[in-house]
Motif scaffolding. Structure first.
Motif, short mmCIF file in Angstrom:
data_model
loop_
_atom_site.label_atom_id
_atom_site.label_comp_id
_atom_site.label_asym_id
_atom_site.label_seq_id
_atom_site.Cartn_x
_atom_site.Cartn_y
_atom_site.Cartn_z
N MET A 75 -4.76 5.27 -3.86
CA MET A 75 -4.20 3.96 -3.65
C MET A 75 -2.80 3.91 -4.25
SD MET A 75 -7.45 1.47 -4.52
CE MET A 75 -6.77 0.02 -3.74
N THR A 76 -1.92 3.25 -3.53
CA THR A 76 -0.58 2.98 -4.03
C THR A 76 -0.40 1.47 -4.05
OG1 THR A 76 0.29 5.04 -3.12
CG2 THR A 76 1.89 3.33 -3.67
N VAL A 77 0.08 0.95 -5.16
CA VAL A 77 0.19 -0.49 -5.37
C VAL A 77 1.62 -0.81 -5.81
CG1 VAL A 77 -0.73 -2.47 -6.66
CG2 VAL A 77 -2.23 -0.53 -6.08
N ASP A 78 2.21 -1.82 -5.21
CA ASP A 78 3.59 -2.18 -5.50
C ASP A 78 3.67 -3.69 -5.75
OD1 ASP A 78 6.30 -1.86 -5.87
OD2 ASP A 78 6.77 -1.70 -3.74
N ILE A 105 -6.73 7.22 3.08
CA ILE A 105 -7.95 8.02 3.19
C ILE A 105 -7.59 9.36 3.81
CG2 ILE A 105 -10.23 8.19 4.26
CD1 ILE A 105 -10.38 5.13 4.13
N GLY A 106 -7.90 10.44 3.09
CA GLY A 106 -7.60 11.79 3.55
C GLY A 106 -7.88 12.78 2.44
N ASP A 107 -7.54 14.03 2.70
CA ASP A 107 -7.77 15.09 1.72
C ASP A 107 -6.82 14.97 0.53
OD1 ASP A 107 -9.82 16.28 3.16
OD2 ASP A 107 -8.44 17.57 4.28
N VAL A 108 -7.26 15.51 -0.60
CA VAL A 108 -6.45 15.60 -1.81
C VAL A 108 -6.46 17.06 -2.24
CG1 VAL A 108 -6.27 14.89 -4.23
CG2 VAL A 108 -6.99 13.24 -2.51
N GLU A 109 -5.30 17.57 -2.59
CA GLU A 109 -5.22 18.98 -3.00
C GLU A 109 -5.98 19.20 -4.30
OE1 GLU A 109 -1.23 20.49 -3.10
OE2 GLU A 109 -0.80 19.83 -1.05
N GLU A 110 -6.71 20.31 -4.34
CA GLU A 110 -7.47 20.68 -5.54
C GLU A 110 -6.98 22.03 -6.04
OE1 GLU A 110 -11.53 20.33 -4.10
OE2 GLU A 110 -11.64 18.37 -5.09
N ARG A 128 -0.90 8.95 3.07
CA ARG A 128 -1.42 7.78 3.79
C ARG A 128 -1.32 6.51 2.95
NH1 ARG A 128 -2.28 8.62 9.34
NH2 ARG A 128 -2.35 10.88 9.54
N ALA A 129 -1.57 6.62 1.65
CA ALA A 129 -1.46 5.45 0.78
C ALA A 129 -0.02 4.94 0.73
CB ALA A 129 -1.97 5.79 -0.62
N VAL A 149 -4.67 -0.31 5.19
CA VAL A 149 -5.47 0.92 5.12
C VAL A 149 -4.87 1.92 6.10
CG1 VAL A 149 -7.77 1.93 5.45
CG2 VAL A 149 -7.55 -0.44 4.62
N GLU A 150 -4.75 3.17 5.67
CA GLU A 150 -4.29 4.25 6.54
C GLU A 150 -5.28 5.41 6.43
OE1 GLU A 150 -1.78 5.19 8.70
OE2 GLU A 150 -1.07 3.11 8.77
N ILE A 151 -5.79 5.84 7.56
CA ILE A 151 -6.79 6.91 7.60
C ILE A 151 -6.19 8.14 8.26
CG2 ILE A 151 -9.09 7.53 8.45
CD1 ILE A 151 -9.72 4.49 8.48
N ALA A 152 -6.40 9.31 7.66
CA ALA A 152 -5.89 10.57 8.20
C ALA A 152 -6.45 10.80 9.61
CB ALA A 152 -6.27 11.72 7.28
N ASP A 153 -5.66 11.49 10.43
CA ASP A 153 -6.02 11.70 11.83
C ASP A 153 -7.29 12.53 12.02
OD1 ASP A 153 -3.80 10.27 12.61
OD2 ASP A 153 -2.53 12.07 12.79
N ASP A 154 -7.65 13.36 11.04
CA ASP A 154 -8.80 14.24 11.20
C ASP A 154 -10.11 13.60 10.74
OD1 ASP A 154 -8.34 14.19 8.48
OD2 ASP A 154 -8.51 16.37 8.21
N ARG A 155 -10.10 12.29 10.51
CA ARG A 155 -11.29 11.61 10.03
C ARG A 155 -12.10 11.00 11.18
NH1 ARG A 155 -10.41 14.58 6.04
NH2 ARG A 155 -10.61 13.74 3.96
N ARG A 156 -13.32 10.60 10.86
CA ARG A 156 -14.26 10.10 11.86
C ARG A 156 -13.83 8.77 12.46
NH1 ARG A 156 -20.24 10.58 9.94
NH2 ARG A 156 -19.60 12.74 10.14
#
Length: 197
Positions: free
Chosen positions: A1-4, A71-76, A92-93, A109-116
């Motif tokens: 989440m990004t909040v401004d 909503i999407g992947d986060v690097e680990e 996306r945030a 809300v922004e959802i990554a393209d590879d999501r359901r």
């Protein structure tokens, strides 16, 4: 989440107070704690849809914030600091918070393209819920807070010093009958949205 912060150039910096509010709303569900990233903006990482909604709704209720849910992947592996985290969810945030600045609800809300699911499957329902909550009176919030703290409507009437009939009127006016059901449905949608397509 990004909040401004909305209108920060003409208002006091309220990031520290908002971060405390976010910590209270998310509790131990924070993956990476909220951190100021630049000026009057901060980011946090959650992997729990209910926590994301709780944070978004708490900030919306407080007013003065644009909230972007990505909503999407986060690097680990994850870094210790939110500022050092990377991945599609953060991209996306960022997009979401910029759009949130342009809509009346100040939540996007922004959802990554590879999501359901797609953004259009989820965002209108989140926005509608925010609008419904914005219409709630202070008396309605007073009752909602007591009920969500675990008090029955009878106990709430006693604590508020009003009759059960007055509580019933507040309950209806605040639309509390559907509050938990709508939140649960949104949690299921956001959880599904985070699944790969």
């Amino acid at each position: 989440m990004t909040v401004d912060q909305v209108g920060s150039r003409s208002d006091d910096d309220r990031v520290d107070a908002a971060v405390r509010s976010v910590r209270a709303a998310a509790g131990d569900r924070l993956v990476l704690a909220p951190e100021r990233t630049a000026g009057d903006e901060f980011q946090l990482l959650l992997d729990d849809a209910g926590a994301a909604l709780d944070v978004a709704f708490a900030l919306s209720r407080a007013g003065g914030w644009s909230v972007g849910i990505g909503i999407g992947d986060v690097e680990e592996p994850l870094p210790e600091s939110t500022r050092a985290a990377r991945g599609e969810a953060f991209v996306r945030a960022r997009t979401a918070v910029e759009r949130a600045k342009e809509v009346p609800e100040h939540v996007a809300v922004e959802i990554a393209d590879d999501r359901r699911l797609r953004t259009a499957d989820v965002e209108p329902l989140v926005a509608q819920t925010v609008r419904a909550r914005e219409r709630r009176s202070p008396e309605g919030w007073e009752l909602a807070d007591l009920v969500h703290a675990g008090h029955s409507r009878t106990e709430a009437a006693r604590l508020l010093g009003i009759t059960p009939q007055a509580v019933a009127k507040r309950w209806t006016a605040a639309d509390l009958r559907s509050d938990d059901a709508v939140r649960s449905a949104l949690v299921r949608l956001l959880t599904e949205a985070d699944q790969p397509g």
